[in-house]
Design a protein around this motif. Structure first.
Motif, PDB file in Angstrom:
ATOM      1  N   LEU A 163       0.824  -1.215   0.000  1.00  0.00           N
ATOM      2  CA  LEU A 163       0.000   0.000   0.000  1.00  0.00           C
ATOM      3  C   LEU A 163       0.854   1.259   0.000  1.00  0.00           C
ATOM      4  O   LEU A 163       0.451   2.291  -0.544  1.00  0.00           O
ATOM      5  N   GLU A 206       1.640   1.920  -3.550  1.00  0.00           N
ATOM      6  CA  GLU A 206       0.440   2.411  -4.232  1.00  0.00           C
ATOM      7  C   GLU A 206       0.065   3.812  -3.761  1.00  0.00           C
ATOM      8  O   GLU A 206      -0.541   4.585  -4.517  1.00  0.00           O
ATOM      9  N   ALA A 247       1.542   6.242  -5.984  1.00  0.00           N
ATOM     10  CA  ALA A 247       1.174   5.998  -7.383  1.00  0.00           C
ATOM     11  C   ALA A 247       2.117   5.052  -8.117  1.00  0.00           C
ATOM     12  O   ALA A 247       2.281   5.134  -9.342  1.00  0.00           O
ATOM     13  N   GLY A 265       3.263   0.828  -8.791  1.00  0.00           N
ATOM     14  CA  GLY A 265       2.603  -0.470  -8.854  1.00  0.00           C
ATOM     15  C   GLY A 265       2.949  -1.348  -7.662  1.00  0.00           C
ATOM     16  O   GLY A 265       4.003  -1.193  -7.037  1.00  0.00           O
ATOM     17  N   ALA A 266       2.065  -2.290  -7.368  1.00  0.00           N
ATOM     18  CA  ALA A 266       2.273  -3.193  -6.233  1.00  0.00           C
ATOM     19  C   ALA A 266       3.559  -3.993  -6.374  1.00  0.00           C
ATOM     20  O   ALA A 266       4.253  -4.270  -5.389  1.00  0.00           O
ATOM     21  N   ALA A 276      -5.930   3.723  -2.488  1.00  0.00           N
ATOM     22  CA  ALA A 276      -4.885   3.338  -1.539  1.00  0.00           C
ATOM     23  C   ALA A 276      -5.175   3.899  -0.158  1.00  0.00           C
ATOM     24  O   ALA A 276      -4.964   3.224   0.861  1.00  0.00           O
TER      25      ALA A 276
END
Length: 363
Positions: free
Chosen positions: A64, A67, A70, A72-73, A347
């Motif tokens: 998180l 995320e 902004a 990616g995981a 998020a």
């Protein structure tokens, strides 16, 4: 109040589990077996089990945090694996130091494989965590490794403080909260920001997310301390009054002892040397020191009657109510830290839901 399990935990578990298993498989086989047992993947004989090794709160925070800036995981994956490895390093050692014989409703690793193998497995997980970060793609891995090392140093400091408090009756609430900030807050602060570090986020974003994790750690530990006295064994996987058995100066106990008055004096008399009616029994605890050494430091082992009385006195002195209120206060501070960074709505919602979930465990 029951809070629904956040969807992010299942999402992150699916993302991180293959990488976590692959990392553990790199260990020497006898050590990997201890780690796999501790993580709930295999039974005593090494047969595969359906266990998932816990709620995966720290990996979820790591994902998180990426995320939240902004990214990616997948950017957070090395960090998610690393913080989970460090968390389990601390649990392996903590079980031995506290003499805990059960975790998640089955024997702890040191009871099954012996203290030496439990120590080695913990050491191996700690080293492995750093390797995972240093091998991360891009240029941010070393920075993330340093971020985790600093948190681990504070975690170890907090563990040492926690152990030293067991022989004292004058631990202040401020000292206790500082210890909690080290022992629990530091790793959650790291978990809640390491994904942002790996994403190359600016220092202000990393700091805000770290603050969220730090205060969440204080709230989490306050709730955990309540469970350590009043939690149900079938829920916690540990004996009733487990923290009182070790004479831990947890948050409610520290508050009660420092409250003054006859109730606090009675509690101090019970928890101090010679205050218990029970007898010292042989169990490792505190790094394997013998029972007579521990008795000299903190008195004989408390009987069930003593434990029930101690829990009653802590509640009468206000320790339970104050700790519940402090958990909510720290939760509020954690959520306000999210206002300091422009977090995408999805998020942010998941960070809020996760925070409420980990601080809503029922007694």
């Amino acid at each position: 109040m029951s809070v629904q399990t956040p969807v992010v935990l299942d999402r992150v578990r699916l993302l991180t589990m293959p990488a976590l298993r692959a990392a553990v498989d790199r260990l020497e086989p006898s050590i990997a077996r201890v780690a796999a047992y501790h993580l709930g993947w295999v039974d005593v004989e090494g047969n595969a089990m359906a266990g998932n090794g816990g709620k995966a709160v720290r990996p979820a925070l790591a994902v998180l945090s990426a995320e939240a800036v902004a990214a990616g995981a997948e950017v957070a994956l090395p960090g998610a694996v690393a913080v989970e490895l460090v968390h389990n390093f601390s649990l392996l050692h903590d079980d031995l130091m506290d003499g805990d014989e059960e975790r998640r409703h089955r024997p702890t690793s040191w009871k099954v494989f012996g203290p030496a193998m439990a120590i080695l497995a913990g050491d191996a997980l700690l080293a492995l965590a750093e390797d995972v970060l240093l091998e991360a793609p891009g240029e941010t891995g070393p920075r993330a490794a340093r971020h985790l090392t600093e948190a681990t140093d504070r975690l170890i400091t907090g563990q040492a403080e926690d152990l030293s408090f067991e022989g004292r009756l004058d631990v202040s609430v401020a000292e206790c909260m500082a210890m909690v900030g080290n022992k629990t807050g530091a790793l959650l602060a790291c978990s809640a920001s390491i994904g942002a570090v790996l994403a190359g986020a600016p220092a202000e974003s990393v700091e805000a997310l770290s603050g969220y994790g730090y205060h969440l750690g204080l709230a989490f530990q306050a709730v955990d301390d309540l469970l350590g006295i009043w939690g149900q064994p079938e829920v916690t996987g540990k004996p009733a009054w487990s923290d009182l058995r070790q004479r831990k100066k947890s948050v409610p106990v520290a508050y009660a002892l420092s409250s003054g008055g006859r109730v606090a004096e009675r509690l101090a008399g019970l928890l101090g040397p010679g205050g218990a009616r029970g007898t010292a029994e042989g169990f490792p605890g505190q790094s394997g020191r013998p029972a007579d050494a521990r008795a000299a430091e903190g008195g004989p082992r408390l009987s069930e009657e003593d434990l029930a009385l101690a829990a009653k006195l802590v509640q009468e002195a206000g320790g339970r109510d104050w700790t519940m209120a402090e958990a909510q206060r720290q939760l509020g501070l954690a959520l306000r830290r999210l206002d300091r960074v422009a977090v995408p709505a999805a998020a942010r919602d998941e960070l809020v839901d996760l925070a409420r979930f980990v601080t809503s465990r029922e007694l």
